[in-house]
Design a protein around this motif. Structure first.
Motif, PDB file in Angstrom:
ATOM      1  N   SER A 136       0.857  -1.189   0.000  1.00 20.19           N
ATOM      2  CA  SER A 136       0.000   0.000   0.000  1.00 20.19           C
ATOM      3  C   SER A 136       0.887   1.230   0.000  1.00 20.19           C
ATOM      4  O   SER A 136       2.046   1.174   0.424  1.00 20.19           O
ATOM      5  CB  SER A 136      -0.931   0.011   1.222  1.00 20.19           C
ATOM      6  OG  SER A 136      -0.186   0.167   2.423  1.00 20.19           O
ATOM      7  N   ASP A 138       1.042   5.489   1.009  1.00 20.03           N
ATOM      8  CA  ASP A 138       0.470   6.604   1.762  1.00 20.03           C
ATOM      9  C   ASP A 138       1.364   7.817   1.599  1.00 20.03           C
ATOM     10  O   ASP A 138       2.592   7.686   1.450  1.00 20.03           O
ATOM     11  CB  ASP A 138       0.348   6.245   3.250  1.00 20.03           C
ATOM     12  CG  ASP A 138      -0.625   5.104   3.492  1.00 20.03           C
ATOM     13  OD1 ASP A 138      -1.831   5.310   3.285  1.00 20.03           O
ATOM     14  OD2 ASP A 138      -0.168   4.019   3.878  1.00 20.03           O
ATOM     15  N   GLU A 139       0.746   8.991   1.645  1.00 20.37           N
ATOM     16  CA  GLU A 139       1.488  10.242   1.517  1.00 20.37           C
ATOM     17  C   GLU A 139       1.255  11.085   2.757  1.00 20.37           C
ATOM     18  O   GLU A 139       0.109  11.290   3.187  1.00 20.37           O
ATOM     19  CB  GLU A 139       1.040  10.996   0.260  1.00 20.37           C
ATOM     20  CG  GLU A 139       1.837  12.257  -0.010  1.00 20.37           C
ATOM     21  CD  GLU A 139       1.445  12.933  -1.315  1.00 20.37           C
ATOM     22  OE1 GLU A 139       2.182  13.821  -1.778  1.00 20.37           O
ATOM     23  OE2 GLU A 139       0.382  12.563  -1.882  1.00 20.37           O
ATOM     24  N   ASP A 140       2.336  11.573   3.387  1.00 22.46           N
ATOM     25  CA  ASP A 140       2.180  12.406   4.576  1.00 22.46           C
ATOM     26  C   ASP A 140       2.001  13.870   4.192  1.00 22.46           C
ATOM     27  O   ASP A 140       1.976  14.217   2.997  1.00 22.46           O
ATOM     28  CB  ASP A 140       3.359  12.222   5.532  1.00 22.46           C
ATOM     29  CG  ASP A 140       4.699  12.617   4.914  1.00 22.46           C
ATOM     30  OD1 ASP A 140       4.699  13.402   3.941  1.00 22.46           O
ATOM     31  OD2 ASP A 140       5.746  12.162   5.402  1.00 22.46           O
ATOM     32  N   VAL A 145       5.965  10.024   0.016  1.00 20.73           N
ATOM     33  CA  VAL A 145       5.172   8.823  -0.264  1.00 20.73           C
ATOM     34  C   VAL A 145       5.911   7.612   0.293  1.00 20.73           C
ATOM     35  O   VAL A 145       7.100   7.422   0.021  1.00 20.73           O
ATOM     36  CB  VAL A 145       4.944   8.646  -1.785  1.00 20.73           C
ATOM     37  CG1 VAL A 145       4.178   7.351  -2.069  1.00 20.73           C
ATOM     38  CG2 VAL A 145       4.180   9.840  -2.345  1.00 20.73           C
ATOM     39  N   PHE A 181      -1.571   4.076  -7.403  1.00 14.56           N
ATOM     40  CA  PHE A 181      -1.716   5.073  -6.338  1.00 14.56           C
ATOM     41  C   PHE A 181      -1.656   6.490  -6.904  1.00 14.56           C
ATOM     42  O   PHE A 181      -2.464   7.363  -6.557  1.00 14.56           O
ATOM     43  CB  PHE A 181      -0.618   4.857  -5.296  1.00 14.56           C
ATOM     44  CG  PHE A 181      -0.428   6.011  -4.344  1.00 14.56           C
ATOM     45  CD1 PHE A 181      -1.316   6.223  -3.300  1.00 14.56           C
ATOM     46  CD2 PHE A 181       0.647   6.877  -4.496  1.00 14.56           C
ATOM     47  CE1 PHE A 181      -1.129   7.283  -2.429  1.00 14.56           C
ATOM     48  CE2 PHE A 181       0.830   7.935  -3.637  1.00 14.56           C
ATOM     49  CZ  PHE A 181      -0.054   8.149  -2.595  1.00 14.56           C
ATOM     50  N   LYS A 185      -4.506   9.312  -6.980  1.00 16.11           N
ATOM     51  CA  LYS A 185      -4.240  10.635  -6.430  1.00 16.11           C
ATOM     52  C   LYS A 185      -4.626  11.729  -7.418  1.00 16.11           C
ATOM     53  O   LYS A 185      -5.237  12.735  -7.054  1.00 16.11           O
ATOM     54  CB  LYS A 185      -2.756  10.734  -6.063  1.00 16.11           C
ATOM     55  CG  LYS A 185      -2.321  12.095  -5.551  1.00 16.11           C
ATOM     56  CD  LYS A 185      -0.828  12.083  -5.278  1.00 16.11           C
ATOM     57  CE  LYS A 185      -0.354  13.493  -4.910  1.00 16.11           C
ATOM     58  NZ  LYS A 185       1.114  13.521  -4.686  1.00 16.11           N
TER      59      LYS A 185
END
Length: 489
Positions: A136, A138-140, A145, A181, A185
């Motif tokens: 998976s 995720d981006e903060d 990423v 992803f 996005k």
């Protein structure tokens, strides 16, 4: 059957905690072998940038992995196995830190070299190959990423590596989920703008129609530049990479990092000389043989550059600079492949017409002590892969240790493209049979990818530079074969 490169990934473990020791039998105190141990992978530790994202491995990622067919290799080279779970020389254990290994090394020369390098601290890195199960992205808030590896299907090999760098050999990433992803996005960003676009749609269309009818006189609601109406163009947020064979023949050669641009590589050549009989009190005779031969090298600089305008870099939806760097690293591999293959084709040539002729090269022409490999192009591989012996068994046999997944007469097969290793003529298939590490010496002085600003042109320059030389070591270690099958073969 060998897995495709899309399904395989390789990753570096720099802080591998490698240790080496001589193991002993507890009762007899006798040495039972040389062992190395450490961590092939560690959980939760972020990697370096892998091309737009960093990566970490979850603690649950290895729960479903069957390690029964796992090998310990040297530099991911299946022709240089160090230990195996199958014969109980490789022990793997998943603990809180990661995947710990302990291996009792075999007695080969390269295994002894690995032990020596680990024990002295020259080599301190590991790498591992795996097949992804689930990940998976995720981006903060800062835009970093992170890819989380949640499940791994298979770990076919762990490797002691000599190049502690995130280069093309150790960073092979399946980016399909990453591209998905990024697409999601982009779609999310597009959805956030959907209402504005719909509200403005009628106004923009009417404004554009009025602009056309008035021949540019009426410009209300239309953005123009240089008296031309701006028509938005579609931007694709990824680079389409044409699929091509990806390999580096240097991994099979003897590669030495040299400190000077030219020099000599001494090679021990005296394999058949004997010691003379000495009478009591007689003077010891000189050995009647040359003990060493010298391979002289002189590195040459090979380089290429490309310029990118800062407008392209700023406006691109992808990290175009990183994409160019990735392509430049492929050019380095291509350069190695071309020069090594050109050199291999200058080894003693054998024209053969039957399978028995091929067997004779393996059994008689080449020394039995050599770690022989067969290099085939696509055409030759296809021909041999369709042949059967008298018992109806296919000539090319499955071999999990071979780079291609197949072996010929028990020798691992390396498969390369027809473009690199072309047929000399129709119906004739070229191949290399021999010990490539004993045949080819690559003197590597330096290899860099550099980037600089070109302020006068508002652009960036990128270049790949290698300083290498490619030389023969042992003329008798390999044979260049041209196989023209008989019609009944």
């Amino acid at each position: 059957m060998a897995k495709s490169e899309e399904e395989k990934e390789k990753r570096l473990t720099e802080e591998a905690d490698l240790q080496a020791e001589d193991s002993k039998d507890e009762e007899s105190e006798e040495e039972t072998g040389k062992t190395i141990s450490g961590y092939a992978l560690k959980f939760g530790e972020p990697s370096k940038d892998l091309g737009g994202f960093v990566e970490k491995i979850d603690k649950e990622a290895l729960e479903e992995v069957d390690f029964s067919n796992c090998f310990l290799l040297y530099d991911h080279d299946y022709s240089k196995p160090l230990a195996s779970v199958k014969n109980d020389t490789l022990k793997l254990e998943v603990d809180e830190t990661g995947l710990h290994f302990e291996a009792t090394l075999n007695e080969t020369t390269y295994a002894k070299d690995v032990y020596e390098n680990v024990s002295t601290g020259v080599v301190d890195s590991m790498s591992f190959g795996f097949e992804l199960g689930l990940d998976s992205f995720d981006e903060d808030e800062e835009g970093t990423v992170t890819r989380s590896i949640k499940n791994i299907k298979n770990v076919p090999e762990v490797s002691v590596v000599t190049m502690p760098a995130y280069d093309s050999a150790n960073v092979q990433v399946n980016k399909r989920s990453y591209n998905a992803f990024m697409k999601q996005k982009q779609e999310k960003g597009a959805n956030n703008m959907e209402k504005t676009l719909i509200d403005n749609k009628n106004t923009e269309v009417r404004g554009y129609e009025e602009y056309i009818r008035s021949k540019g006189e009426v410009r209300d609601g239309v953005n123009t530049e240089n008296a031309a109406a701006v028509v938005p163009s579609e931007v694709i947020g990824e680079v389409f990479d044409l699929k091509r064979s990806d390999y580096n023949l240097a991994q099979y050669a003897t590669v030495k990092n040299v400190s000077n641009g030219q020099g000599t590589y001494p090679v021990a050549t005296n394999q058949e000389a004997i010691l003379a009989t000495k009478e009591e009190l007689a003077e010891i005779e000189d050995i009647d043989a040359d003990m060493f031969a010298n391979v002289d090298y002189k590195v040459e600089t090979r380089a290429g550059k490309i310029a990118l305008s800062n407008e392209v870099v700023e406006d691109s939806e992808v990290n175009i600079v990183q994409e160019v760097k990735d392509q430049l690293s492929k050019l380095v591999d291509n350069t190695d492949n071309k020069h090594i293959m050109d050199l291999l084709k200058t080894f003693p040539k054998k024209s053969v017409a039957t399978l028995d002729d091929l067997k004779q090269i393996n059994n008689v022409t080449l020394d039995p002590a050599l770690d022989k490999t067969v290099i085939l192009n696509q055409s030759g591989y296809n021909h041999l892969d369709t042949l059967k012996d008298s018992d109806g068994r296919y000539l090319l046999q499955p071999d999990v240790t071979a780079p291609s997944g197949k072996s010929l007469f028990g020798l691992p097969v390396v498969l390369i493209s027809d473009k690199l290793f072309a047929n000399p003529k129709s119906g004739t298939y070229p191949m290399i049979v021999g010990d490539i590490a004993q045949s080819v010496f690559v003197a590597r002085r330096n290899q860099v990818t550099t980037q600089w600003e070109k302020f006068d042109f508002y652009s960036q320059g990128l270049a790949a530079i290698i300083r290498n030389d490619y030389k023969k070591i042992d003329e008798e270690a390999s044979v260049y074969v041209e196989f023209t099958p008989n019609s009944g073969e």
